[in-house]
Design an enzyme around this catalytic site. Structure first.
Site, PDB file in Angstrom:
ATOM      1  CB  ALA A  76       7.262  -0.560   1.762  1.00  0.00           C
ATOM      2  N   GLY A 128      10.076   2.396  -1.449  1.00  0.00           N
ATOM      3  CA  GLY A 128      10.223   3.238  -0.274  1.00  0.00           C
ATOM      4  C   GLY A 128      11.670   3.477   0.106  1.00  0.00           C
ATOM      5  CD  GLU A 183       7.035   2.460  -5.440  1.00  0.00           C
ATOM      6  OE1 GLU A 183       7.553   2.862  -4.393  1.00  0.00           O
ATOM      7  OE2 GLU A 183       7.598   2.541  -6.557  1.00  0.00           O
ATOM      8  CD  GLU A 240       8.417   6.488  -2.460  1.00  0.00           C
ATOM      9  OE1 GLU A 240       7.504   7.187  -2.898  1.00  0.00           O
ATOM     10  OE2 GLU A 240       8.234   5.409  -1.864  1.00  0.00           O
TER      11      GLU A 240
END
Length: 257
Positions: free
Chosen positions: A66, A112, A135, A115
Site C-alpha cells: 500500500a 495489501g 506489516e 491481500e
C-alpha cells in the site's frame, strides 16, 4: 472505461484489469482502490463478463504493498476506518463478486498486494514472484484481510510464521503451501490465466456464482455452509442454465450457456 491508475480490457466474455502504477511498483493508494471498485462493479453489471483476470503492469510487481505515505500520520480511529472501508469497497467486494476473479501474480505481491491477490478466487504466479505480509515491520498488522485469508489458505502455523517474520516466500513455496494454484514463467503467466478462464467461461455462470457463494459461506463465522449449499443447489433448478445443461447432457451435445 478510462482510469488513471488501472487499465481495463475486455475480449468477448473475459476481462482483464491491470494495476498500472509501474513507477510505484503498482502500490495501492486510495485512488487506485476506488478505481478498482468502479471497474469490478461495472464488469459485474455487464452480463457478458464471465471471468476476470487481475494483474499488475510490468514484470516486477503485481502490487508491492500500500502507499504508506497516505496513512503514516493516522489516528487509531482513522486507521480502523481505513481498514473497514478497504474491506467494503475492494477486498471483501472482490471475494464476494459473482464473477470469478483470477489473480495473475507477475512479481512482488506484498502487504495489501498479497491481500488483494488472496481476495481473488484463486491465484497463479510467475516463477519470479515473491509474496509476503511485512506489516509488523512497520508496527502494524495486515488490515485488508491478511490475518484471516492467509490462515485459510496456508494453515494457521504457516500464516503465523509469515506474518510474524514479515518475510517473503517464493512462488514455488507459495504453491507448495496452497497459496497459489500454479507457477509458470513470466511469459506464460497471462496465457495460463486465460486458458483457465476459458475453461471457466464454458460452464454455467449461474452455477459458478452459486458455487462462489456456497464456498465463501463455509468460511463465514456463524454461517452453516452446508445449509447454504443446499439452498444454492435448489436455486439452480430454477435457472435457464440448469434446463440447458441437463438438456444438452441428455441430448449428448455441448451446452450453450
Amino acid at each position: 472505461m478510462k482510469f488513471e491508475n488501472i487499465l481495463v480490457e475486455k475480449k468477448d466474455s473475459l476481462a482483464q484489469i491491470t494495476i498500472n502504477r509501474p513507477k510505484k511498483l503498482n502500490a495501492l493508494n486510495k485512488a487506485t482502490i476506488k478505481e478498482l471498485n468502479i471497474a469490478f462493479a461495472a464488469l459485474e453489471d455487464d452480463e457478458t463478463t464471465r471471468a476476470i483476470i487481475l494483474t499488475g503492469s510490468g514484470d516486477k510487481a503485481f502490487v508491492a504493498g500500500a502507499d504508506i505515505s497516505e496513512f503514516a500520520d493516522f489516528s487509531v480511529e482513522e486507521g480502523a476506518n481505513l481498514s473497514r472501508l478497504g474491506h467494503e469497497i475492494l477486498f471483501d467486494y472482490v471475494a464476494n463478486l459473482s464473477i470469478p476473479v483470477i489473480a495473475a501474480i507477475n512479481g512482488f505481491a506484498l502487504g495489501g498486494g498479497l491481500e488483494l491477490a488472496m481476495a481473488c478466487h484463486f491465484r497463479v504466479a510467475s516463477d519470479n514472484a515473491k509474496m509476503g505480509l511485512p506489516e509488523v515491520s512497520l508496527g502494524v498488522i495486515p488490515g485488508y484481510g491478511g490475518t484471516q485469508r492467509l490462515p485459510q489458505l496456508v494453515g494457521k502455523g504457516k500464516a503465523m510464521e509469515m506474518i510474524m517474520t514479515a518475510g517473503m516466500i517464493s512462488a514455488e513455496e507459495a504453491k507448495e503451501s496452497g497459496l497459489v494454484n500454479h507457477v509458470t514463467t513470466q511469459e506464460e503467466l497471462l496465457p495460463l490465466a486465460e486458458k483457465i478462464a476459458g475453461k471457466i467461461t464454458r460452464n454455467s455462470s449461474d452455477a459458478i456464482s452459486a458455487a462462489i457463494r456456497a464456498i465463501n459461506a463455509g468460511f463465514e463465522e456463524g454461517v452453516n455452509g452446508f445449509d447454504v449449499e443446499v439452498e444454492e443447489f435448489g436455486e439452480c433448478f430454477g435457472t435457464e442454465d440448469f434446463n440447458e445443461g441437463t438438456a444438452a447432457f441428455l441430448g449428448k451435445r455441448k451446452p450453450n450457456f
